[in-house]
Write an enzyme that holds these catalytic residues in place. Structure first.
Site, short mmCIF file in Angstrom:
data_model
loop_
_atom_site.label_atom_id
_atom_site.label_comp_id
_atom_site.label_asym_id
_atom_site.label_seq_id
_atom_site.Cartn_x
_atom_site.Cartn_y
_atom_site.Cartn_z
N CYS A 184 12.28 0.01 -12.72
CA CYS A 184 11.93 1.25 -13.41
C CYS A 184 12.97 1.59 -14.47
CB CYS A 184 11.77 2.39 -12.42
SG CYS A 184 13.25 2.77 -11.44
N THR A 188 12.33 0.67 -2.66
CA THR A 188 13.36 0.96 -3.66
C THR A 188 14.74 0.98 -3.02
OG1 THR A 188 11.82 2.26 -4.99
CG2 THR A 188 14.16 2.65 -5.36
N SER A 215 0.82 -1.22 0.00
CA SER A 215 0.00 0.00 0.00
C SER A 215 0.85 1.26 0.00
CB SER A 215 -0.93 0.00 1.22
OG SER A 215 -0.19 -0.11 2.43
N GLY A 241 11.07 5.18 -2.24
CA GLY A 241 10.58 4.79 -0.93
C GLY A 241 11.46 3.72 -0.31
N PRO A 242 11.03 3.18 0.83
CA PRO A 242 11.82 2.17 1.52
C PRO A 242 12.08 0.93 0.68
CG PRO A 242 9.95 2.86 2.87
CD PRO A 242 9.83 3.55 1.57
N ASN A 252 3.73 3.82 -2.35
CA ASN A 252 3.58 4.68 -3.53
C ASN A 252 3.18 3.91 -4.77
OD1 ASN A 252 4.26 7.01 -2.14
ND2 ASN A 252 6.43 6.90 -2.65
N ILE A 253 3.90 2.82 -5.07
CA ILE A 253 3.63 2.07 -6.29
C ILE A 253 2.27 1.39 -6.21
CG2 ILE A 253 4.36 0.07 -7.65
CD1 ILE A 253 7.22 0.85 -7.19
#
Length: 327
Positions: A133, A169, A15, A166-167, A17-18
């Protein structure tokens, strides 16, 4: 998808960003997918809160909570937007239950999918991996060059806004480089690949920028023109599902200087003598569905994952449509 074919129900694990951007894309923009669940482990996360407001079933108990949801049997496809290690555990639980998995982590348990390059090659796979990405942004370019002339070596540098990482990544940096390098070879067609990621701390944040360098043995101008045309065609193709994907400047094809030790970059045993370097500079602006426009690195991942899910939707939904036709 025909009018008589049901929509394919999907769940999102993660839940952050992605995962939240995936949910927004499915709800607002997909004509063939519908949300069945949003899964997280933090009950106070923004993604779960948004899902609840949008009427999407939620659980903060991870995959075990997903298994307990009343509508679990209705879910056809599951996007995993967690981490590489978490995906290994999630796949072990979900694959035996017949769920199609789309992995947005660098775990790479299943075959790589880059929609602009090999969308139709793994339509029946139980678990596909969306690379990274940087891979989604650059592998199409490597493939475009490979379609014209062999690529002895391809190197990509993905520069993303630190605020967009984020964490998950940050925890997967090593896996990012390994997975992307491998996919540059297996999907992009380079005989050897290398990937580098840079977290750019600039504020205000800059959009994603990518550099692709390919070493080729092709001195003739006609081949160079064909490479430029192939790259432009590929950029236009990717832009059909990632509108913010574009060339930053014209493709550069330059001779390798005499005495340059480029052979040290080649795969062991490769007898090629590269004559030219192809340099491609890209930028990826996000669609800002949920994430900021500078987070093109996340947008290209979610857009590619949704593109693949939509491409297999007819296959997944077909049995129900056929049953309805016989009633």
């Amino acid at each position: 998808m025909s009018e008589n074919t049901r929509k394919v129900t999907v769940a999102v694990i993660g839940s952050g960003n992605i995962g939240t951007d995936l949910m927004i894309k499915v709800i607002r923009h997909s004509e063939v997918l519908q949300m069945g669940a949003m899964v997280g482990i933090d009950p106070d996360s923004d993604g779960l809160a948004r899902a609840r407001r949008l009427g999407v079933p939620t659980t903060s108990d991870g995959v075990q909570g997903l298994l307990q949801l009343p509508n679990f049997d209705e879910i056809d496809v599951i996007f995993d937007a967690t981490s590489a290690k978490a995906h290994e555990a999630n796949a072990a639980l979900l694959e035996p239950l017949g769920k199609r998995l789309i992995d947005l982590t660098p775990a790479a348990l299943g075959p790589f999918v880059v929609p602009a390059v090999n969308l139709d090659e793994h339509r029946d796979a139980a678990n596909v991996n969306m690379v990274t990405c940087g891979g989604q942004a650059t592998i199409p370019i490597v493939a475009a060059v490979s379609r014209v002339t062999p690529v002895a070596y391809a190197e990509i540098v993905a520069s993303i806004a630190s605020k967009s990482a984020g964490p998950g990544t940050r925890a997967n940096i090593d896996e990012f480089t390994e997975t992307t390098s491998h996919a540059i070879e297996t999907v992009g067609g380079a005989r050897r690949g290398k990937a580098i990621i840079i977290l750019n701390p600039a504020d205000p944040p800059l959009i994603m920028r990518d550099t692709v360098l390919c070493l080729i043995s092709a001195p003739d101008p006609a081949t160079h023109d064909a490479i430029r045309d192939s790259i432009q065609t590929m950029v236009d193709h990717v832009a059909t599902y990632v509108p913010g994907y574009r060339l930053k400047q014209q493709v550069q094809i330059t001779p390798v200087p005499d005495g340059q030790p480029v052979r040290t970059l080649l795969a062991s045993g490769d007898a090629a003598t590269p004559t030219h370097q192809v340099s491609v500079f890209l930028e990826v602006e996000g669609a800002a569905h949920y994430l900021p426009a500078y987070a093109g690195n996340l947008d290209i991942m979610t857009s590619a994952a949704v593109r693949y899910a939509e491409s297999v939707a007819d296959t997944i939904a077909a049995p129900t449509a056929a049953q309805g036709a016989t009633r």
